[in-house]
Design a protein around this motif. Sequence first.
Motif, mmCIF file in Angstrom:
data_model
loop_
_atom_site.group_PDB
_atom_site.id
_atom_site.type_symbol
_atom_site.label_atom_id
_atom_site.label_comp_id
_atom_site.label_asym_id
_atom_site.label_seq_id
_atom_site.Cartn_x
_atom_site.Cartn_y
_atom_site.Cartn_z
ATOM 1 N N THR A 79 -103.177 3.043 -6.535
ATOM 2 C CA THR A 79 -102.312 3.683 -7.530
ATOM 3 C C THR A 79 -102.000 5.128 -7.189
ATOM 4 O OG1 THR A 79 -103.421 2.277 -9.158
ATOM 5 C CG2 THR A 79 -102.027 3.992 -10.037
ATOM 6 N N LEU A 80 -102.700 5.710 -6.223
ATOM 7 C CA LEU A 80 -102.524 7.135 -5.933
ATOM 8 C C LEU A 80 -101.076 7.479 -5.573
ATOM 9 C CD1 LEU A 80 -105.764 8.001 -3.925
ATOM 10 C CD2 LEU A 80 -105.133 8.820 -6.195
ATOM 11 N N PRO A 93 -98.147 5.585 -5.985
ATOM 12 C CA PRO A 93 -97.214 5.364 -7.092
ATOM 13 C C PRO A 93 -97.373 6.394 -8.208
ATOM 14 C CG PRO A 93 -98.196 3.288 -6.410
ATOM 15 C CD PRO A 93 -98.917 4.361 -5.676
ATOM 16 N N ALA A 94 -98.607 6.813 -8.483
ATOM 17 C CA ALA A 94 -98.827 7.790 -9.551
ATOM 18 C C ALA A 94 -98.178 9.126 -9.206
ATOM 19 C CB ALA A 94 -100.323 7.969 -9.793
ATOM 20 N N ALA A 95 -98.322 9.543 -7.948
ATOM 21 C CA ALA A 95 -97.693 10.798 -7.529
ATOM 22 C C ALA A 95 -96.176 10.734 -7.695
ATOM 23 C CB ALA A 95 -98.073 11.081 -6.078
ATOM 24 N N ARG A 96 -95.608 9.566 -7.459
ATOM 25 C CA ARG A 96 -94.169 9.389 -7.628
ATOM 26 C C ARG A 96 -93.792 9.372 -9.106
ATOM 27 N NH1 ARG A 96 -89.388 10.389 -5.325
ATOM 28 N NH2 ARG A 96 -87.801 8.998 -6.148
ATOM 29 N N LEU A 97 -94.654 8.766 -9.933
ATOM 30 C CA LEU A 97 -94.352 8.638 -11.364
ATOM 31 C C LEU A 97 -94.276 9.995 -12.050
ATOM 32 C CD1 LEU A 97 -96.543 5.548 -12.350
ATOM 33 C CD2 LEU A 97 -94.047 5.676 -12.370
ATOM 34 N N ILE A 98 -95.195 10.912 -11.711
ATOM 35 C CA ILE A 98 -95.182 12.210 -12.401
ATOM 36 C C ILE A 98 -94.004 13.072 -11.955
ATOM 37 C CG2 ILE A 98 -97.685 12.184 -12.721
ATOM 38 C CD1 ILE A 98 -97.846 14.311 -10.497
ATOM 39 N N GLU A 99 -93.393 12.719 -10.822
ATOM 40 C CA GLU A 99 -92.193 13.432 -10.392
ATOM 41 C C GLU A 99 -90.939 12.849 -11.020
ATOM 42 O OE1 GLU A 99 -92.058 16.137 -8.615
ATOM 43 O OE2 GLU A 99 -94.231 16.200 -8.347
ATOM 44 N N THR A 100 -91.048 11.628 -11.524
ATOM 45 C CA THR A 100 -89.873 10.937 -12.066
ATOM 46 C C THR A 100 -89.864 10.930 -13.585
ATOM 47 O OG1 THR A 100 -89.924 9.482 -10.130
ATOM 48 C CG2 THR A 100 -88.560 8.776 -11.994
ATOM 49 N N PHE A 101 -91.033 10.710 -14.191
ATOM 50 C CA PHE A 101 -91.116 10.577 -15.649
ATOM 51 C C PHE A 101 -91.866 11.761 -16.260
ATOM 52 C CE2 PHE A 101 -90.915 6.275 -13.880
ATOM 53 C CZ PHE A 101 -89.809 5.772 -14.553
ATOM 54 N N ASP A 102 -91.937 11.750 -17.583
ATOM 55 C CA ASP A 102 -92.680 12.778 -18.317
ATOM 56 C C ASP A 102 -94.158 12.666 -17.947
ATOM 57 O OD1 ASP A 102 -93.902 14.468 -20.088
ATOM 58 O OD2 ASP A 102 -92.779 13.786 -21.843
ATOM 59 N N ILE A 103 -94.736 13.752 -17.455
ATOM 60 C CA ILE A 103 -96.122 13.714 -16.986
ATOM 61 C C ILE A 103 -97.085 13.389 -18.125
ATOM 62 C CG2 ILE A 103 -96.480 16.188 -17.308
ATOM 63 C CD1 ILE A 103 -98.145 16.189 -14.765
ATOM 64 N N ARG A 104 -96.748 13.817 -19.340
ATOM 65 C CA ARG A 104 -97.627 13.506 -20.470
ATOM 66 C C ARG A 104 -97.633 12.010 -20.771
ATOM 67 N NH1 ARG A 104 -96.597 16.242 -26.260
ATOM 68 N NH2 ARG A 104 -94.959 14.642 -26.336
ATOM 69 N N GLN A 105 -96.502 11.362 -20.602
ATOM 70 C CA GLN A 105 -96.454 9.921 -20.804
ATOM 71 C C GLN A 105 -97.283 9.177 -19.749
ATOM 72 O OE1 GLN A 105 -92.309 8.830 -20.822
ATOM 73 N NE2 GLN A 105 -91.893 9.776 -22.813
ATOM 74 N N VAL A 106 -97.225 9.655 -18.509
ATOM 75 C CA VAL A 106 -98.035 9.030 -17.451
ATOM 76 C C VAL A 106 -99.515 9.207 -17.744
ATOM 77 C CG1 VAL A 106 -98.566 9.057 -14.978
ATOM 78 C CG2 VAL A 106 -96.219 9.424 -15.757
ATOM 79 N N LEU A 107 -99.889 10.416 -18.189
ATOM 80 C CA LEU A 107 -101.290 10.677 -18.537
ATOM 81 C C LEU A 107 -101.738 9.786 -19.695
ATOM 82 C CD1 LEU A 107 -103.880 12.381 -18.297
ATOM 83 C CD2 LEU A 107 -102.809 14.053 -19.826
ATOM 84 N N PHE A 108 -100.914 9.699 -20.720
ATOM 85 C CA PHE A 108 -101.245 8.869 -21.886
ATOM 86 C C PHE A 108 -101.417 7.406 -21.467
ATOM 87 C CE2 PHE A 108 -100.140 6.142 -25.447
ATOM 88 C CZ PHE A 108 -100.848 6.706 -26.503
ATOM 89 N N PHE A 109 -100.518 6.928 -20.617
ATOM 90 C CA PHE A 109 -100.589 5.538 -20.171
ATOM 91 C C PHE A 109 -101.857 5.305 -19.335
ATOM 92 C CE2 PHE A 109 -99.216 2.048 -17.247
ATOM 93 C CZ PHE A 109 -99.082 1.059 -18.224
ATOM 94 N N GLY A 110 -102.242 6.296 -18.519
ATOM 95 C CA GLY A 110 -103.460 6.178 -17.725
ATOM 96 C C GLY A 110 -104.696 6.090 -18.600
ATOM 97 N N ILE A 112 -108.026 -2.613 -13.896
ATOM 98 C CA ILE A 112 -107.220 -1.812 -14.826
ATOM 99 C C ILE A 112 -107.826 -0.422 -15.005
ATOM 100 C CG2 ILE A 112 -106.567 -1.611 -17.264
ATOM 101 C CD1 ILE A 112 -106.167 -4.642 -17.280
ATOM 102 N N SER A 113 -109.168 -0.361 -15.110
ATOM 103 C CA SER A 113 -109.820 0.946 -15.259
ATOM 104 C C SER A 113 -109.558 1.828 -14.048
ATOM 105 C CB SER A 113 -111.328 0.761 -15.451
ATOM 106 O OG SER A 113 -111.628 0.200 -16.706
ATOM 107 N N GLY A 114 -109.612 1.234 -12.847
ATOM 108 C CA GLY A 114 -109.322 2.010 -11.643
ATOM 109 C C GLY A 114 -107.905 2.539 -11.627
ATOM 110 N N VAL A 115 -106.949 1.705 -12.010
ATOM 111 C CA VAL A 115 -105.551 2.139 -12.088
ATOM 112 C C VAL A 115 -105.406 3.271 -13.102
ATOM 113 C CG1 VAL A 115 -103.210 1.432 -12.735
ATOM 114 C CG2 VAL A 115 -104.633 -0.094 -11.349
ATOM 115 N N GLY A 116 -106.029 3.111 -14.268
ATOM 116 C CA GLY A 116 -105.943 4.117 -15.312
ATOM 117 C C GLY A 116 -106.529 5.451 -14.888
#
Length: 728
Positions: free
Chosen positions: A369-370, A372-389, A417-421
Amino acid sequence: MSLLLVLVVGYAQALKSYRQLSSDAVFAQTQATRLGIEQVLKSGVPLSEIAGLNLVLQPIVKSDPSVTGLTLFAGSKELYRTGTQSDEESSITIALNNKFSQIGTLKVYLSQQKVEEKVTSTFQPMMWLILILLLVFIGSVLRSRKRAVYLTSFTVVFFAMTVCVMMLVGSLYRDGLHSKAISLADIVSYRLSPVLEYDIGRDMITGVDSMLDHFRRANPELASISVYKSAQLVATSVDENAMGQMMVSNGGLEYALSTSGEGEVRLSYQAEMVIGQLAQVLKNFAILFFACGLVCFAFIRLLSGELNQSPKDQVLERLKPLFLGAVLMEALMAPILPQFLTSVAEANGLGASASSLFFALYFLGFALTLLPAARLIETFDIRQVLFFGILLSTLGCALLGFSESGEMSKIIAARFISGVGQSLIFISVQGYILRFSDKSNKTQAAGIIVFCFNAGFISGAAIGALLVSYFGDIGIFTISAAIGTVMCVFSLILPSMPGSIYRAAHGQAVESGTLLSNIKAMAADSWRLIKVPAFIRTMVLVGIPTKAALTGIVSFAVPLMLAEKGVSKESIGQVLMTYAAIVLLVSYKVGPWVDKHGCSKLALSLGNLLAGVSLVVLAVAFSQDQDWLIVLLTTLAMLFMGGSHGLINAPVVTHVVNNTAKQESDSSVAVTYRFLERLGHVSGAIIVGQLLFWLDVEEALLTIAAFFVIASVIFMLFDRQQRQGAHE
């Protein structure tokens, strides 16, 4: 929360010791009754013809409130029954014999609920004390916004609560000792009833002292026991090697109990037993204070409300408790997870070594997930990514809590799932730190991840180990999920920060690269860098083995092997806590030392060597039989392992960057290295699990130790140290 933790830990400790003492008291009273009945049976009277059985058996029922009933059988025929016999799982069964064989059975039924009610009623007033201390704390904090006042108030209130709970635990323990003393005195009075009831002088009998010696040795908790008749000594037995004779002479551990006629039994307990019990309670509360203090430190600046903070600093202060809480929810399960996963593997017909595969799923999810996660925080709201994690990590804990040992699919899903989160949480926190730090606070901001991760692991391992004896495995999983739920809500206080808005505000172009293109770029960097001898040498000899030791030895093998040796879960958590504390301390000291002297090669070589020493000590530990020695040596091994990883974690990136070809950018080298060393995270538990399956524990650990020593020597001889400023 800290005060409630003190209350729960004290309650669990009191319940555990009082249950044991109650059971011992009932058992001793039952043995006394057996002696009386067998004395009649050996004279030739059948069990069914003994008169007044109800009078003989009533002392057992009255010996402790936990006794709900008893049944007396002659063969398969029921002769006597009193009370209720519903709790079949908690019972004491004793055979009754005449001169030749067993002719009857006495079965006593115990209710653990009765014991719990007694302890609960004793602890109920503590809730009022929590309210009073909480008001005192709030009042003192509201009067001043200084951190010193906050810390002082926290310490005073915590210790006040601890002292009161310890006094309560001690009171219940003393009550239990008194009940047990009465039962032991009854046994002695039964054996010496002819001497105590009739006019028989001490000089007219022999062998009484030796009988008391045998009785004392059969009850090793006794330091001395004496029998008196009309204040005249009849018989005595004293353990000459017993500690605490001064305490006994002062009446601290001595009980004088009247028996039939003018008899009196005086007995005293071993001081070691009482001191050991109190030391265990003190150790638990000291560790709990340290764990709660770390959590407090993460919240201190946020809750103390200090003024003159910039908006950026306020965001970073909110980030500390959130990241610590996210790590805490996973670390709470550390002392019990390897054993739980082993039971899952065995329940599904797999070998115990298969549990390492379930264990590795978490790190596989984390590693995958490392990117994809780095890409997600550049594309979406970082707070939403954190909340989802946080939500995913909470769901993983909840799945464990609602899974039966046979539901392997849920366990697999939960760990992945825990590892992804946790990976989403880590990347999001790192993203917030990068966006809300500048040159004036960049070093302090980067330290948030180091401190909060290690503090969360220390606190979680310690608190989880102390709570599991009362709440059980499922309870710990549920508590972890509850913490995750709170952290989900807490994340909403962080500012919303869409990636496109952040880049526009800082004059950065919006990247058009897709996730696939980023993965291809990472693969190209990896392929190019693994051809560099210095890079691959550091990766293979230091980076991957270190991460494998963390997951395979510290997180997987040590808790599992300690549990197999019968070590308590409290001690397991405290051993793991030692590792994280030393990592935190050494990491804090070694960074400036390496920067000043440019000796990253020496630090890495020494770190590998310490890992080898740690594994040798660990092999010696698991060859021992005594629990205390196993725990002591394992703790020492974790001190060495923590020192090893503290020497490696930060300097290894510096070493790789400084010793890689000049055409590679520092950031590219660092990111690629951190990604590739996750192979150690994923494979560590699998490799160690297979070695433990193929070899004995000592042989497996010594084999891994030999690898680290050889790796240290090879790295020291063949790796070349570049000047720290070579790329500047």
